[in-house]
Scaffold this active site. Structure first.
Site, mmCIF file in Angstrom:
data_model
loop_
_atom_site.group_PDB
_atom_site.id
_atom_site.type_symbol
_atom_site.label_atom_id
_atom_site.label_comp_id
_atom_site.label_asym_id
_atom_site.label_seq_id
_atom_site.Cartn_x
_atom_site.Cartn_y
_atom_site.Cartn_z
ATOM 1 N N LEU A 90 0.781 -1.357 0.085
ATOM 2 C CA LEU A 90 0.155 0.051 -0.026
ATOM 3 C C LEU A 90 0.666 1.200 0.162
ATOM 4 O O LEU A 90 2.158 1.288 0.703
ATOM 5 C CB LEU A 90 -0.880 0.032 1.156
ATOM 6 C CG LEU A 90 -1.852 -1.214 1.466
ATOM 7 C CD1 LEU A 90 -2.475 -1.183 2.860
ATOM 8 C CD2 LEU A 90 -3.028 -0.875 0.442
ATOM 9 N N GLU A 120 -10.141 0.465 8.276
ATOM 10 C CA GLU A 120 -9.731 -0.694 9.137
ATOM 11 C C GLU A 120 -8.461 -0.587 9.839
ATOM 12 O O GLU A 120 -7.547 0.247 9.193
ATOM 13 C CB GLU A 120 -9.476 -2.090 8.287
ATOM 14 C CG GLU A 120 -10.522 -2.740 7.663
ATOM 15 C CD GLU A 120 -10.078 -3.785 6.762
ATOM 16 O OE1 GLU A 120 -8.949 -3.971 6.408
ATOM 17 O OE2 GLU A 120 -10.951 -4.532 6.189
ATOM 18 N N LYS A 122 -4.669 -0.998 10.728
ATOM 19 C CA LYS A 122 -3.461 -1.299 10.039
ATOM 20 C C LYS A 122 -2.959 -2.146 10.919
ATOM 21 O O LYS A 122 -2.024 -1.799 12.075
ATOM 22 C CB LYS A 122 -2.622 -0.357 9.323
ATOM 23 C CG LYS A 122 -1.572 -0.841 8.442
ATOM 24 C CD LYS A 122 -0.955 0.392 7.702
ATOM 25 C CE LYS A 122 0.131 -0.188 6.614
ATOM 26 N NZ LYS A 122 0.974 -1.035 7.234
ATOM 27 N N ASP A 124 0.216 -4.316 12.601
ATOM 28 C CA ASP A 124 1.653 -4.124 12.395
ATOM 29 C C ASP A 124 2.109 -5.732 12.280
ATOM 30 O O ASP A 124 2.422 -5.996 13.726
ATOM 31 C CB ASP A 124 2.287 -3.409 13.252
ATOM 32 C CG ASP A 124 3.934 -2.924 12.721
ATOM 33 O OD1 ASP A 124 4.083 -3.301 11.600
ATOM 34 O OD2 ASP A 124 4.480 -2.137 13.567
ATOM 35 N N TYR A 233 -8.089 -9.822 6.141
ATOM 36 C CA TYR A 233 -8.791 -8.703 5.678
ATOM 37 C C TYR A 233 -8.898 -8.527 4.187
ATOM 38 O O TYR A 233 -9.234 -7.436 3.666
ATOM 39 C CB TYR A 233 -7.822 -7.146 6.131
ATOM 40 C CG TYR A 233 -6.177 -7.380 5.982
ATOM 41 C CD1 TYR A 233 -5.899 -7.496 4.611
ATOM 42 C CD2 TYR A 233 -5.402 -7.445 6.924
ATOM 43 C CE1 TYR A 233 -4.588 -7.776 4.315
ATOM 44 C CE2 TYR A 233 -4.452 -7.692 6.645
ATOM 45 C CZ TYR A 233 -3.547 -7.618 5.586
ATOM 46 O OH TYR A 233 -2.402 -7.748 5.236
ATOM 47 N N LYS A 321 -0.738 6.456 7.945
ATOM 48 C CA LYS A 321 0.034 5.906 9.339
ATOM 49 C C LYS A 321 0.196 6.973 10.314
ATOM 50 O O LYS A 321 0.324 8.210 10.010
ATOM 51 C CB LYS A 321 1.517 5.837 8.739
ATOM 52 C CG LYS A 321 1.645 4.684 7.634
ATOM 53 C CD LYS A 321 2.380 3.474 8.217
ATOM 54 C CE LYS A 321 3.858 3.430 8.147
ATOM 55 N NZ LYS A 321 4.134 2.295 8.359
ATOM 56 N N CYS A 415 32.620 -4.880 34.871
ATOM 57 C CA CYS A 415 31.133 -5.061 35.085
ATOM 58 C C CYS A 415 30.788 -4.154 36.316
ATOM 59 O O CYS A 415 31.341 -4.028 37.434
ATOM 60 C CB CYS A 415 30.851 -6.644 35.420
ATOM 61 S SG CYS A 415 29.146 -6.719 35.971
ATOM 62 N N CYS A 418 29.976 -6.540 39.369
ATOM 63 C CA CYS A 418 31.199 -7.366 40.152
ATOM 64 C C CYS A 418 32.536 -7.058 39.975
ATOM 65 O O CYS A 418 33.260 -7.438 40.701
ATOM 66 C CB CYS A 418 30.725 -8.867 39.847
ATOM 67 S SG CYS A 418 31.285 -9.065 37.835
ATOM 68 N N CYS A 433 29.350 -9.049 30.848
ATOM 69 C CA CYS A 433 30.327 -9.847 31.847
ATOM 70 C C CYS A 433 30.118 -11.394 31.843
ATOM 71 O O CYS A 433 29.140 -11.849 31.928
ATOM 72 C CB CYS A 433 29.480 -9.254 33.206
ATOM 73 S SG CYS A 433 30.369 -10.143 34.613
ATOM 74 N N CYS A 438 29.072 -13.562 39.029
ATOM 75 C CA CYS A 438 28.499 -12.128 39.346
ATOM 76 C C CYS A 438 27.218 -12.186 39.853
ATOM 77 O O CYS A 438 26.418 -13.104 39.127
ATOM 78 C CB CYS A 438 28.510 -11.690 38.007
ATOM 79 S SG CYS A 438 27.525 -9.959 37.862
HETATM 80 S S1 IVH Z 1 -4.799 -4.291 2.718
HETATM 81 C C1 IVH Z 1 -2.967 -4.609 -1.790
HETATM 82 N N1 IVH Z 1 -5.563 -4.272 5.193
HETATM 83 O O1 IVH Z 1 0.101 -3.367 5.444
HETATM 84 C C2 IVH Z 1 -2.690 -4.700 -0.333
HETATM 85 N N2 IVH Z 1 -3.512 -4.483 4.711
HETATM 86 O O2 IVH Z 1 1.699 -1.513 4.109
HETATM 87 C C3 IVH Z 1 -3.884 -5.244 0.444
HETATM 88 N N3 IVH Z 1 -1.767 -4.449 6.400
HETATM 89 O O3 IVH Z 1 0.976 -5.387 2.905
HETATM 90 C C4 IVH Z 1 -3.317 -4.948 1.876
HETATM 91 N N4 IVH Z 1 -3.432 -4.348 8.021
HETATM 92 O O4 IVH Z 1 0.667 -6.500 5.229
HETATM 93 C C5 IVH Z 1 -4.616 -4.352 4.191
HETATM 94 N N5 IVH Z 1 -6.339 -4.157 7.378
HETATM 95 C C6 IVH Z 1 -5.338 -4.109 6.477
HETATM 96 C C7 IVH Z 1 -3.970 -4.328 6.646
HETATM 97 C C8 IVH Z 1 -2.960 -4.500 5.873
HETATM 98 C C9 IVH Z 1 -2.141 -4.516 7.834
HETATM 99 C C10 IVH Z 1 -0.560 -4.635 5.980
HETATM 100 C C11 IVH Z 1 -0.297 -5.730 4.968
HETATM 101 C C12 IVH Z 1 0.115 -4.616 3.879
HETATM 102 C C13 IVH Z 1 0.853 -3.847 4.446
HETATM 103 C C14 IVH Z 1 1.049 -2.431 3.454
#
Ligand code: IVH
Length: 675
Positions: A90, A120, A122, A124, A233, A321, A415, A418, A433, A438
């Protein structure tokens, strides 16, 4: 049998097996033997075969990785999977203006059309694809470069929220490929790092790395122990099913038993998206896993084709982000902490400052290299962030306000706990150490020494170890064998009886097997299994102490790093002294009768045992094999010489059959060892 009791029994068996799986894989603390576990498992399997109307996809028998308790062989590499539809990424946006641009571009590309959005969280984590054919999970893969990824099916099958068979009323489509994110919760991340640090392993930097690292493991039994989860997702290839909108698709995925985002926001306009993003920004810390932004998707799938994609990402979706929350404060001092494995970690002592909902006054600086790289000096104004929302971290310096009075940091050469010299191993950034005495490490070492899997010293628990160290009665394990009743009995809460028990436990530990002593010494990378392998090759401590790294490397499962560690260990005068004192105290440092002589009839032959024999306990059969120079392995592979199968054998038998490995019954086994 009438059906009700069968159903009840199935339910009970499933619950028990799930519980034992958790104990075995999750807590790593099994309560029952493999044999008893196999017994439960096979009873369930048989009932499900006989009463197939009660077989459901969520049965533990349907989950590879946890059903074969000790079965399954680690892979040597992942196979590659070509994605039928590319797994794209993305574009990221960081501001309202960029989102407005995104919206305006869509309006231009879809003139006069009505479209809406879904926003939605995102997650990590790590992107994965799951391919279901006629409802059955056939392939699970990583994104890789977007065109080709790793086949990690076995690893993904260990994740409990990934259904192995799609659920629901309606018949499953011919092909349903779904896409989602595997992640680790913050709690899971903290727990796993604790375990790693205790084992002397490098902790993961953040939950995402922990998830990625876990999915890369070649042994799915290890993956099964990692606290991973998934959220789906999206979809890839579809056959025999179609969706009009993203919302409809999520609803359908849910009915198939897939785990979709717990919260998402349908939005009629970009303004509504902005409001939703604000809401998510505030609530994101309440999710048990890390969320680094939101993903905004066009809801109407009919437009996707028209909108198309750029080289790397579709035009119908964009990521937003959040800036990670950051604060500026003064670095008052840098102190050095000694971890329980001896690693020295520099810690920033900060002027207290508010950050992401809490006040912080300390932050990690990772290691000396990082401090140098970021040119962080004591007295600087520094920026701090929460690294992946978990641990505060100093990320940089506001150099514009430097006065010239700031001082560069120097890692101490002694250290701080110790006073012993600090070393840096070749190729490692960490300073350590190495002094096992110790106090920072001693208590942990003694606990390990006395633990059930090692010297098994009854009566020597955690609290008592602390007391013995704090009272200066014990400075290394050999001191345990010099303890006198008078000195122990005066410890707080120590009755005469328990003092007696403790000394009895210590005395009894002198007779433990040689490998247990080796394991108890706490040599890096020498776990119980490795210690057993060492014992098979060396009749006692003397020849082992003289072994060169090259010789050591000839041993099963021994890599160059472990060989070097073992060799180095015996070069240190203090370690040699410790061994001498253990020997003097009467601790067994020789292979006990029954263990493998070199050149025995079964030397180099690897055996796997499964099921119960009539005339031998598991211990006895293992000893018999070892006595003739053979080795025992937990899992069947092509290298296995023979599988000894008793009554109610486990999955190892099936594995042996598929690999064409020799299978012996009890009579054949007996003949082999007696001939
Ligand atoms: S949709 C065409 N939905 O973010 C790509 N991605 O920075 C469709 N990710 O590669 C991705 N949560 O690994 C989508 N709710 C979400 C997500 C999500 C995390 C990740 C995914 C993607 C990356 C892109």
């Amino acid at each position: 049998m009438s059906e009700q009791p069968v159903q009840d029994r199935i339910r009970k068996l499933r619950a028990a097996i799930e519980r034992h799986n958790d104990l075995y894989y999750g807590a790593n603390q099994p309560e029952i033997s493999d044999r008893d576990y196999d017994r439960l498992y096979h009873e369930l399997e048989d009932l499900e075969k006989q009463y197939s109307q009660f077989l459901t996809p969520d049965s533990p028998t349907q989950r590879v990785g946890t059903n074969q308790r000790l079965g399954g062989t680690p892979l040597t590499a992942f196979e590659q999977v070509r994605h039928r539809l590319p797994m794209m990424s993305l574009d990221n946006t960081y501001s309202q203006a960029e989102l407005t641009n995104f919206h305006e571009r869509l309006m231009r590309l879809l003139p006069g059309q009505v479209f809406t959005y879904i926003m939605e969280p995102k997650i990590d984590g790590v992107a994965i694809a799951l391919r279901y054919e006629h409802g059955r999970l056939v392939t699970g893969s990583t994104r890789g470069d977007g065109a080709v990824g790793d086949n990690i099916t076995a690893n993904l099958r260990t994740i409990h929220s990934i259904p192995l068979t799609l659920r629901g009323e309606r018949p499953p489509p011919a092909v349903l490929e779904v896409r989602g994110e595997v992640y680790m919760t913050r709690d899971g991340f903290v727990a796993i790092n604790k375990t790693r640090e205790e084992a002397g392993e490098e902790p993961f930097a953040n939950p995402r790395n922990a998830a990625a690292g876990s999915l890369k493991l070649l042994d799915s039994r290890q993956v099964a122990r990692r606290p991973l989860d998934v959220i789906i997702y999206g979809v890839g290839e579809l056959e025999g099913i179609a969706f009009d909108t993203h919302a409809q698709m999520l609803a359908a995925l849910k009915t198939f038993g897939l785990k979709i985002p717990g919260k998402f926001w349908p939005c009629r306009s970009m303004d509504a998206v902005l409001v939703a993003l604000e809401e998510l920004k505030i609530m994101r810390h309440t999710f048990p896993f890390e969320i680094d932004g939101g993903v905004i998707k066009v809801n109407e799938r009919a437009f996707y084709e028209k909108l198309g994609a750029t080289a790397k990402s579709p035009r119908w979706a964009v990521a937003f982000k959040y800036e990670s929350e950051r604060a500026e404060t003064r670095l008052k001092a840098i102190t050095v902490q000694v971890g329980r494995t001896g690693v020295l970690t520099p810690v920033a002592e900060l002027e207290p400052v508010a950050l992401a909902g809490s006040t912080i006054n300390r932050a990690t600086l990772h290691n000396a290299d990082e401090i140098k790289r970021k040119d962080i000096r004591v007295g600087d104004q520094v920026y701090v962030e929460k690294a992946g929302e978990v641990i505060p971290e100093v990320i940089g310096v506001n150099t514009a306000v430097r006065t010239g009075k700031e001082r560069a940091f120097q890692m101490p050469d002694k250290c701080p706990v110790c006073g012993e010299p600090v070393t840096q191993r070749e190729g490692e950034v960490a300073y350590r150490c190495e002094n096992l005495q110790c106090p920072a490490q001693l208590k942990r070492w003694l606990r390990h020494f006395a633990a059930r899997g090692a010297m098994d010293i009854e009566g020597l628990g955690e609290a008592l170890v602390d007391q013995l160290v704090d009272a200066n009665l014990v400075a290394d394990p050999a001191d345990l064998y010099r303890l006198r009743h008078e000195s122990v009995a005066v410890l707080e809460r120590m009755a005469a009886k328990s003092a007696q028990n403790l000394l009895g436990g210590i005395e009894a530990s002198k007779q433990r097997d040689f490998w247990r002593v080796l394991f108890a010494l706490g040599i890096r990378q020498v776990g119980a299994k490795m210690a057993q392998n060492l014992e098979q090759h060396y009749a006692g401590i003397e020849p082992l102490m003289q072994a060169t790294p090259d010789e050591l490397q000839q041993i099963r499962d021994m890599g160059p790093v472990a060989a070097k560690n073992i060799f180095d260990y015996f070069q240190v005068a203090r370690n040699r002294g410790l061994i001498q004192r253990l020997q003097k105290a009467g601790v067994n440092l020789k292979r006990t009768a029954g263990a493998a002589p070199k050149g025995g009839r079964l030397t180099g032959k690897v055996f796997v045992l499964t099921g119960a024999l009539e005339h031998f306990s598991r211990d006895q059969s293992e000893q018999a094999i070892r006595a003739l120079g053979g080795e025992i392995s937990a899992s069947v592979s092509k290298k296995t010489f023979g599988v000894v199968a008793g009554a109610e054998p486990g999955s190892k038998l099936a594995k042996a059959k598929t690999l064409g490995v020799k299978i012996m019954n009890e009579a054949e086994f007996e003949k082999l060892i007696r001939s």
